[in-house]
Design an enzyme around this catalytic site. Structure first.
Site, PDB file in Angstrom:
ATOM      1  N   GLY A  95      55.868 121.050  54.843  1.00 55.56           N
ATOM      2  CA  GLY A  95      56.520 121.593  53.988  1.00 55.56           C
ATOM      3  C   GLY A  95      56.844 121.942  52.563  1.00 55.56           C
ATOM      4  O   GLY A  95      58.444 122.987  52.400  1.00 55.56           O
ATOM      5  N   LEU A 131      42.264 130.671  61.716  1.00 56.58           N
ATOM      6  CA  LEU A 131      40.770 130.724  61.919  1.00 56.58           C
ATOM      7  C   LEU A 131      39.730 130.658  60.186  1.00 56.58           C
ATOM      8  O   LEU A 131      38.378 130.907  60.912  1.00 56.58           O
ATOM      9  CB  LEU A 131      39.967 131.353  62.819  1.00 56.58           C
ATOM     10  CG  LEU A 131      41.061 131.746  63.662  1.00 56.58           C
ATOM     11  CD1 LEU A 131      40.812 132.702  64.238  1.00 56.58           C
ATOM     12  CD2 LEU A 131      40.808 130.735  64.771  1.00 56.58           C
ATOM     13  N   GLY A 132      40.718 129.761  59.501  1.00 57.41           N
ATOM     14  CA  GLY A 132      39.491 130.564  57.736  1.00 57.41           C
ATOM     15  C   GLY A 132      39.483 131.358  58.092  1.00 57.41           C
ATOM     16  O   GLY A 132      40.042 132.583  57.874  1.00 57.41           O
ATOM     17  N   ARG A 179      32.301 111.339  34.837  1.00 60.45           N
ATOM     18  CA  ARG A 179      33.362 112.120  33.702  1.00 60.45           C
ATOM     19  C   ARG A 179      33.581 113.543  33.965  1.00 60.45           C
ATOM     20  O   ARG A 179      33.048 114.413  34.560  1.00 60.45           O
ATOM     21  CB  ARG A 179      32.566 112.632  31.952  1.00 60.45           C
ATOM     22  CG  ARG A 179      31.506 111.132  31.301  1.00 60.45           C
ATOM     23  CD  ARG A 179      32.421 110.576  30.854  1.00 60.45           C
ATOM     24  NE  ARG A 179      31.684 109.378  31.015  1.00 60.45           N
ATOM     25  CZ  ARG A 179      32.499 108.187  30.107  1.00 60.45           C
ATOM     26  NH1 ARG A 179      34.064 107.871  29.785  1.00 60.45           N
ATOM     27  NH2 ARG A 179      31.776 106.680  29.753  1.00 60.45           N
ATOM     28  N   LEU A 206      51.954 113.964  46.024  1.00 67.46           N
ATOM     29  CA  LEU A 206      51.163 114.149  43.984  1.00 67.46           C
ATOM     30  C   LEU A 206      49.417 114.653  44.112  1.00 67.46           C
ATOM     31  O   LEU A 206      48.704 113.665  44.450  1.00 67.46           O
ATOM     32  CB  LEU A 206      51.116 112.936  43.060  1.00 67.46           C
ATOM     33  CG  LEU A 206      52.364 112.825  42.123  1.00 67.46           C
ATOM     34  CD1 LEU A 206      52.846 111.781  41.332  1.00 67.46           C
ATOM     35  CD2 LEU A 206      52.560 114.275  41.700  1.00 67.46           C
ATOM     36  N   THR A 238      42.065 130.576  44.349  1.00 71.27           N
ATOM     37  CA  THR A 238      43.223 130.412  43.524  1.00 71.27           C
ATOM     38  C   THR A 238      43.221 128.341  42.656  1.00 71.27           C
ATOM     39  O   THR A 238      41.684 127.982  44.086  1.00 71.27           O
ATOM     40  CB  THR A 238      44.642 129.632  43.364  1.00 71.27           C
ATOM     41  OG1 THR A 238      44.497 128.837  43.855  1.00 71.27           O
ATOM     42  CG2 THR A 238      44.867 131.063  43.380  1.00 71.27           C
ATOM     43  N   ASP A 259      49.178 126.401  54.330  1.00 75.26           N
ATOM     44  CA  ASP A 259      50.791 126.101  53.474  1.00 75.26           C
ATOM     45  C   ASP A 259      51.183 127.468  53.344  1.00 75.26           C
ATOM     46  O   ASP A 259      52.625 127.987  53.361  1.00 75.26           O
ATOM     47  CB  ASP A 259      51.138 125.359  52.422  1.00 75.26           C
ATOM     48  CG  ASP A 259      50.349 123.735  53.432  1.00 75.26           C
ATOM     49  OD1 ASP A 259      50.693 123.725  54.535  1.00 75.26           O
ATOM     50  OD2 ASP A 259      50.442 122.906  51.782  1.00 75.26           O
ATOM     51  N   GLY A 318      52.125 118.679  49.512  1.00 77.54           N
ATOM     52  CA  GLY A 318      52.531 118.183  51.098  1.00 77.54           C
ATOM     53  C   GLY A 318      53.399 119.682  51.940  1.00 77.54           C
ATOM     54  O   GLY A 318      54.122 120.610  51.004  1.00 77.54           O
ATOM     55  N   LYS A 331      30.124 106.338  36.544  1.00 82.69           N
ATOM     56  CA  LYS A 331      31.138 106.743  36.522  1.00 82.69           C
ATOM     57  C   LYS A 331      31.046 108.313  36.110  1.00 82.69           C
ATOM     58  O   LYS A 331      29.626 108.412  35.065  1.00 82.69           O
ATOM     59  CB  LYS A 331      31.596 106.715  34.567  1.00 82.69           C
ATOM     60  CG  LYS A 331      31.580 105.282  34.248  1.00 82.69           C
ATOM     61  CD  LYS A 331      32.565 104.544  32.914  1.00 82.69           C
ATOM     62  CE  LYS A 331      33.187 103.002  32.542  1.00 82.69           C
ATOM     63  NZ  LYS A 331      33.173 102.780  31.079  1.00 82.69           N
TER      64      LYS A 331
END
Length: 331
Positions: free
Chosen positions: A59, A243-244, A47, A31, A307, A274, A57, A45
């Site tokens: 696949g 190669l980015g 925020r 997840l 994105t 992926d 993952g 903390k």
């Protein structure tokens, strides 16, 4: 031990050969939780801004990208605990056909935090639950039952504790025995074992290939030589070296092709590899040439980089960039 269950997602038939020519295998899904904060500092903390959850993952991401680009892939994955149930619901919402292998452990979670003040990104990748012998063996049995004859089996992502290093090599053997082509995206011993078995396609990053060959690949000549060597010794029929920002190299017995990335504004590279693989395999499954598949792959990886956080590519962006790369190649 519970038996694997099938969720046909969009109503497709449950056999891989009927859903489509692509089966993906993910034994260590996650997840993916992503959010942002102004500055990452210790002892305070932090925020955070809005958060999102994605079913990640290797696949599974490949299958999600295939679906986004208009294709169909059956995603075989493990799932356990409350996180596993949430994971299954997210995939169901995306209408991705699945075969689920239940496990006793809790499906892992990964965390991505964007630091808004600097643009830096922090990624926390958890190990995952330990799989019992009967659990990973159930995964192999499920692969045997769903392998698409004449199609592709994509084994991608990390192996959780308890799974043998030759797991992907076993999948490669099963795929070959059933007339399917095995595609592997892995690293370390899992990658080495798969290459020793022999695969149709392997997609290492530069860092992963450097670790495999034990040398620094700091020039185009060395990168091409290392990729071509895997083809020459029979380890893989095709090697897609990512190669980015420097693009990608595709080596096969037909020769070597290098492709630069199109100019895009990079927001997050999570899932870019992926997406590259998903578009590559989809185009091959559609009967396109390896060169055309490489253009689609680079376009999808670049579109995902556009994105935020863990979001994957959008079809319109991929097709636009694919067209731009084709036009550039024709000049």
């Amino acid at each position: 031990m519970s038996r694997p269950t099938t969720d046909p997602g969009s109503g497709s038939a449950t056999r891989a050969g009927r859903v489509g020519p692509i089966l993906t295998v993910t034994v260590n899904p996650a997840l993916d939780l992503s959010t942002s904060t102004e500055q990452v500092v210790s002892g305070h903390k932090l925020r955070c801004g809005p958060s999102r959850l994605d079913p990640g993952g290797g696949g599974v991401n490949v299958a999600r990208v295939v679906r986004r680009l208009g294709g169909s892939a059956l995603a075989l994955h493990t799932a356990g605990g409350a996180a596993g149930e949430a994971y299954r619901r997210l995939l169901e919402a995306e209408r991705v056909p699945t075969v689920v292998v239940p496990i006793r452990g809790e499906t892992r979670e990964n965390v991505t935090v964007d630091e808004t003040s600097t643009g830096r990104q922090f990624r926390f990748v958890l190990q995952g639950p330990e799989l019992a012998t009967e659990e990973w063996q159930s995964c192999l049995e499920a692969v045997t039952e769903t392998v698409p004859a004449g199609g592709f089996v994509v084994a991608s992502g990390s192996l959780p504790p308890g799974v043998p290093e030759d797991f992907y090599a076993r999948i490669a053997r099963t795929a070959r025995e059933h007339g399917a082509r095995c595609v592997v995206d892995a690293s370390g011993p899992a990658l080495a074992a798969a290459l020793a078995e022999g695969v149709f396609l392997v997609k290492p990053s530069r860092r992963e290939l450097e670790a495999h060959v034990g040398a620094t690949l700091d020039s185009e000549a060395r990168q091409v030589e290392a990729a071509a060597a895997l083809v020459a010794d029979g380890s893989a029929e095709h090697v897609a070296l990512t190669l980015g920002e420097a693009g990608a190299v595709l080596a096969s017995r037909s020769g070597v092709e290098r492709l630069a990335v199109p100019p895009v504004r990079v927001v997050s590279t999570v899932g870019a590899g992926d997406s590259f693989l998903g578009a590559f395999v989809l185009r091959l499954s559609q009967g396109r040439s390896p060169a055309a598949a490489l253009r689609a792959a680079v376009a999808a990886g670049s579109a995902t980089a556009m994105t935020p956080a863990t979001e994957l590519c959008h079809r319109a962006d991929v097709e636009r960039l694919e067209h731009e790369l084709l036009e550039t190649a024709g000049r």
